[in-house]
Each structure stands twice: as C-alpha cells, then as structure tokens.
Design an enzyme around this catalytic site. Structure first.
Site, PDB file in Angstrom:
ATOM      1  N   ASP A 145      -1.048   7.117  -1.882  1.00  0.00           N
ATOM      2  CA  ASP A 145      -1.186   5.504  -1.141  1.00  0.00           C
ATOM      3  C   ASP A 145      -0.904   5.952   0.213  1.00  0.00           C
ATOM      4  O   ASP A 145      -0.397   6.965   0.782  1.00  0.00           O
ATOM      5  CB  ASP A 145      -0.325   4.652  -1.864  1.00  0.00           C
ATOM      6  CG  ASP A 145       1.051   4.866  -1.845  1.00  0.00           C
ATOM      7  OD1 ASP A 145       1.359   5.828  -1.754  1.00  0.00           O
ATOM      8  OD2 ASP A 145       1.811   4.008  -2.061  1.00  0.00           O
ATOM      9  N   ASP A 197       4.256   7.583  -1.498  1.00  0.00           N
ATOM     10  CA  ASP A 197       5.034   7.702  -2.698  1.00  0.00           C
ATOM     11  C   ASP A 197       4.277   7.598  -4.012  1.00  0.00           C
ATOM     12  O   ASP A 197       5.010   7.388  -5.150  1.00  0.00           O
ATOM     13  CB  ASP A 197       6.175   6.645  -2.291  1.00  0.00           C
ATOM     14  CG  ASP A 197       5.867   5.447  -2.310  1.00  0.00           C
ATOM     15  OD1 ASP A 197       4.512   5.025  -2.441  1.00  0.00           O
ATOM     16  OD2 ASP A 197       6.512   4.282  -2.159  1.00  0.00           O
ATOM     17  N   ASP A 240       1.577   5.285   1.890  1.00  0.00           N
ATOM     18  CA  ASP A 240       2.782   5.930   2.506  1.00  0.00           C
ATOM     19  C   ASP A 240       3.414   7.005   1.691  1.00  0.00           C
ATOM     20  O   ASP A 240       4.575   7.787   1.891  1.00  0.00           O
ATOM     21  CB  ASP A 240       4.116   5.032   2.743  1.00  0.00           C
ATOM     22  CG  ASP A 240       4.579   4.589   1.273  1.00  0.00           C
ATOM     23  OD1 ASP A 240       4.020   4.370   0.222  1.00  0.00           O
ATOM     24  OD2 ASP A 240       5.872   4.218   0.979  1.00  0.00           O
ATOM     25  N   SER A 264       3.254   0.563   2.606  1.00  0.00           N
ATOM     26  CA  SER A 264       2.851   1.318   1.175  1.00  0.00           C
ATOM     27  C   SER A 264       1.391   1.013   1.063  1.00  0.00           C
ATOM     28  O   SER A 264       0.461   1.472   1.894  1.00  0.00           O
ATOM     29  CB  SER A 264       3.716   0.870   0.073  1.00  0.00           C
ATOM     30  OG  SER A 264       3.352   1.618  -0.830  1.00  0.00           O
TER      31      SER A 264
END
EC number: 5.4.2.10
Length: 444
Positions: free
Chosen positions: A241, A245, A243, A102
């Site tokens: 960010d 999400d 990833d 992430s």
C-alpha cells in the site's frame, strides 16, 4: 485516560487543507512535540513521508516547529512507514515522524510518531503533546534553534536491512516477480530489494507524481497486478500500500493471497524451523479457516480488535512475535517493530524457495471460507444489537452453523451502521444466514 482531541489509533489523519491537516497545525504540532520530546534529553527527530504532494508542505511546517522548540530534523524523503521505525532506532533519534495516510487517496494525509525504540509513542507522551498544543507558541534563543539535515543513504540502509531478514543461503534467482508499489513509498525500495536478491523484477505502480498514490494499484486494488502476473507468466506478484506497511500477494495463476493466508504461511514455516514463539494474533475479521488451519498444527491463535495497534498490544500481552490482519498488515516483531510489507513478503518468498513450492501450493492448507458482510443502516437511538429478537436470530444462525462457521455483529464506530458478517465453508449458507440476521436488525 484523558480524552484525545487529535491523536487516533494511528496518529492524526484527515483531508489536506481541513483541520487538523493544515500547515499552521503542523507547525504547532512540530513545536508541541519538540517541547515535550526536548525534555527527554535528545535533539534529533527523523521525518519521513510517502509520495503525496502535500508531504512537502507538511514536512516543512513540522521542521519549522521542531526548530523553534530547539530540536533538529533529519529528512529521509519518501520512505515506507516501517523504514522510519527502523531508522529511528538505528539513529538513536528521540522520535520518528511519518507523514502518510497509508492506503487513503492522495488528498488525505496524516502524521504519526514513533518512539526512540521504533514503537508507537507512549500514551502519556501523546497526551503531553496534546496538552502542549493548547499553550501559546514561543521560540528558543537563536543559538539553540534546531537545524535541518537530510539522510542521503536512508533508502540504501533500509534496503540492506530488509535483505538481512532473508536467509543468506537462499536466492531469488530464477524467480520472476511483479512488484506493485502503489505509486507510494516503496517505489524505490521494494524492486531493488528483490533484484539484489536475484529476482527478475517487473515493476508497476513505481512512477509517483504526488497524486496517483493508491490509484487503481497497490494492496487495495490488485486487478492490474493480477493481470500483469498472468500476462508475463510471473511466479508471484507483490502489492504494497501507499506507505508500505501492508502486503497482498498474487499467485502464478492470478489468485489473491490475503493477509490471513500470508500469516499462515509464515507461522507454519516458523514452526518448521523452530523459530515460532508461542502463537499467532489475528483480529475479529480474521477468516475462520485461518484459525482452523493453525489449530491443525497445534499453533495457538487469539483475536484482537481490528487495527494493527490492537494486534501488537495482544502480541506483547502473550509475548508472541507474529500477528496481523487480513488486510495485509503483518507484524513479525523479531524483525521489525511495526507492520512491514517488504519483510512479510520476504518471509513468504523464503518459504517458497526453501521448499521449492509455488505460492499456490503453500496456500492449499488455508483455503478461506466465503465471508458475507452486510451493512445495515439504523436511525440512531437504541442499538439494534440489544434487541432480544436480533439476539435470538443470531443464536438460531449459530445453531445452524453448528461450529463450522461464525458470525460477527458489530456497531460501526464512525457511521450509523450495524455490520453483519457470516462466514462458513458453504457460501450460499453464509449468504442466507447473513440476510436472515440483517433482516432482524432492520426490523429492530
């Protein structure tokens, strides 16, 4: 519930090369997951990743483990976490695996799983995988080995899915948008979504090299986005960010618009068009101004523990479809099953277009209260929050705030710290109150 050895609240995460983020563990994890999932009757698992250099190593090891257990892997290449949740559903795969840490630096990585319906794996399945990790690894007969394939149109499928959530009668023509993809998994997705909806797009953070993910860019560091929005006179800036999400936005003046403000805009728009189901779930860290602004619209609001997993649990408990965190995790559950930065940004952009209002104008009703956070170290032993002096001090502060602010005292789950948070409309008062409580904690 049994004690977990590897799975945390958001999969398995750590520094690459240190247990458990090693190639041998990924191999065994792929095998263990394959053995458990194979009993559920399917033989396909999707594997997606972000742009970290370690993703190549981990996806290969996971695929080998799955194949040894008799399951086939379908690679998507770099894709946002919410895209894997969506594609797992549409391909009717037994599970989806995301290789990502992430918003963490490139030298960290993680492995998380989605069930066939795009949600977190049930606890009993995660526990079964952990139990299988303790078993000796074997291999199915050669004729039963899994195969590896690549989903060549994964990006195109997800781009079309994202666009489908934007009202068909609206367009982003005449909008100039700066898109910061954190050199992460949205780099080839988000700019194309915005362009295909008509926007003029200026890209930053879209040149991943395996090691620059989240580095001075993206949702965790928006300075370059703020500068670019002002420099180019853009209408809005979007920061995702690593990833994809999380979403943080920037208005045309360069002001940060965080997750709390984004949730409010989406909730108010849903109320206006009659699509709001119930209320909104925030977290213990959600700004009090969000709560008050929703109350003014008679929209119910409840707080969950920090973490999108807990937000989703609370949403399901109330049968509500909107929730999120001030960090920018926004879950709109009738559009996707997990936090989705691109879909959240399209929900806000559609409100801007629909009412011909700037992002700055849309956020005027939810000007956030100043929040002061002080971390106080303690030497372990007795929890200072159990001290009568600390409790009394907290009560005195609450009386002083007189319902126009709030305090949050909590013990860190990972460090010997007491986190003291005070927020209210008066920043100086918030600072004074936070220091008073922190002083009492230090003395106890």
């Amino acid at each position: 519930m049994s004690e977990r050895k590897y799975f945390g609240t958001d999969g398995i995460r750590g520094k690459v090369g240190a247990s458990p983020i090693t190639p041998d563990f990924a191999l065994k994890l792929g095998w263990a997951a394959g053995k458990v999932l194979a009993t559920h009757g399917s033989n396909k698992v999707l594997i997606g990743k972000d742009t970290r250099i370690s993703g190549y190593m981990l996806e290969s090891a996971l695929e080998a483990g799955l194949a040894a257990a008799g399951l086939s892997a379908a690679f998507t290449g770099p894709m946002p976490t919410p895209a894997i949740a969506y594609l797992t559903r549409t391909f009717r795969a037994e599970a989806g695996i995301v290789i990502s840490a992430s918003h963490n630096p490139y030298y960290d990585n993680g492995i998380k799983f989605f069930s066939t319906d795009g949600t977190k794996l049930p606890d009993e399945v995660e526990l079964a995988i952990e139990a299988m990790l303790d078993e000796p690894m074997d291999c199915v007969e050669s004729a039963e080995l899994g195969r590896a394939s690549r989903i060549k149109d994964a990006a195109g499928r997800y781009i079309e899915f994202c666009k489908s959530t934007f009202p068909a009668h609206l367009s982003l023509e005449n909008y100039k948008i700066v898109v910061d993809c954190a050199n992460g998994a949205t780099y080839h997705i988000a700019p194309n979504v915005m362009r295909e909806l008509g926007a003029e797009v200026i890209e930053i953070g879209t040149s991943p090299n395996g090691m620059n993910i989240n580095q001075k860019c993206g949702a965790t560091d928006i300075k370059s986005l703020q500068d670019k929005v002002k420099e180019t006179n853009a209408d809005v800036g979007l920061a995702y960010d690593g990833d994809g999400d999380r979403l943080i936005m920037v208005d045309h003046l360069g002001n940060k618009v965080d997750g709390d403000q984004i949730i409010f805009i989406i909730a108010r728009e849903a109320l206006r068009n009659g699509s709001l189901q119930g209320g909104v779930v925030g977290t213990l860290m959600s700004n009090m101004r969000l709560e008050l602004a929703l109350k003014e619209l008679a929209i119910p609001f409840v707080r969950a523990n920090v973490g999108d997993r807990y937000v989703l649990e609370k949403m399901q408990e109330h049968n509500w479809k909107l929730g999120g965190e001030n960090s920018g995790h926004i879950i709109i559950s009738d559009k996707n099953t997990t936090g989705d930065g691109i879909i959240a940004s399209l929900a806000v952009l559609s409100a801007m277009v629909q009412h011909n209002l700037s992002l700055n104008e849309l956020t005027k009703a939810v000007q956030l209260f100043p929040q002061v956070l002080i971390n106080v170290h303690f030497s372990g032993g007795q929890n200072p929050l159990d001290s009568e002096t600390v409790k009394l001090t907290a009560q005195e502060v609450e009386a002083k705030l007189a319902g126009k602010g709030r305090i949050l005292l909590r013990k860190s789950g990972t460090e010997p710290l007491i986190r003291v948070m005070v927020e209210c409309e008066d920043g100086a008062l918030a600072q004074e109150c936070a220091e008073k409580i922190a002083s009492a904690v230090r003395e106890n």
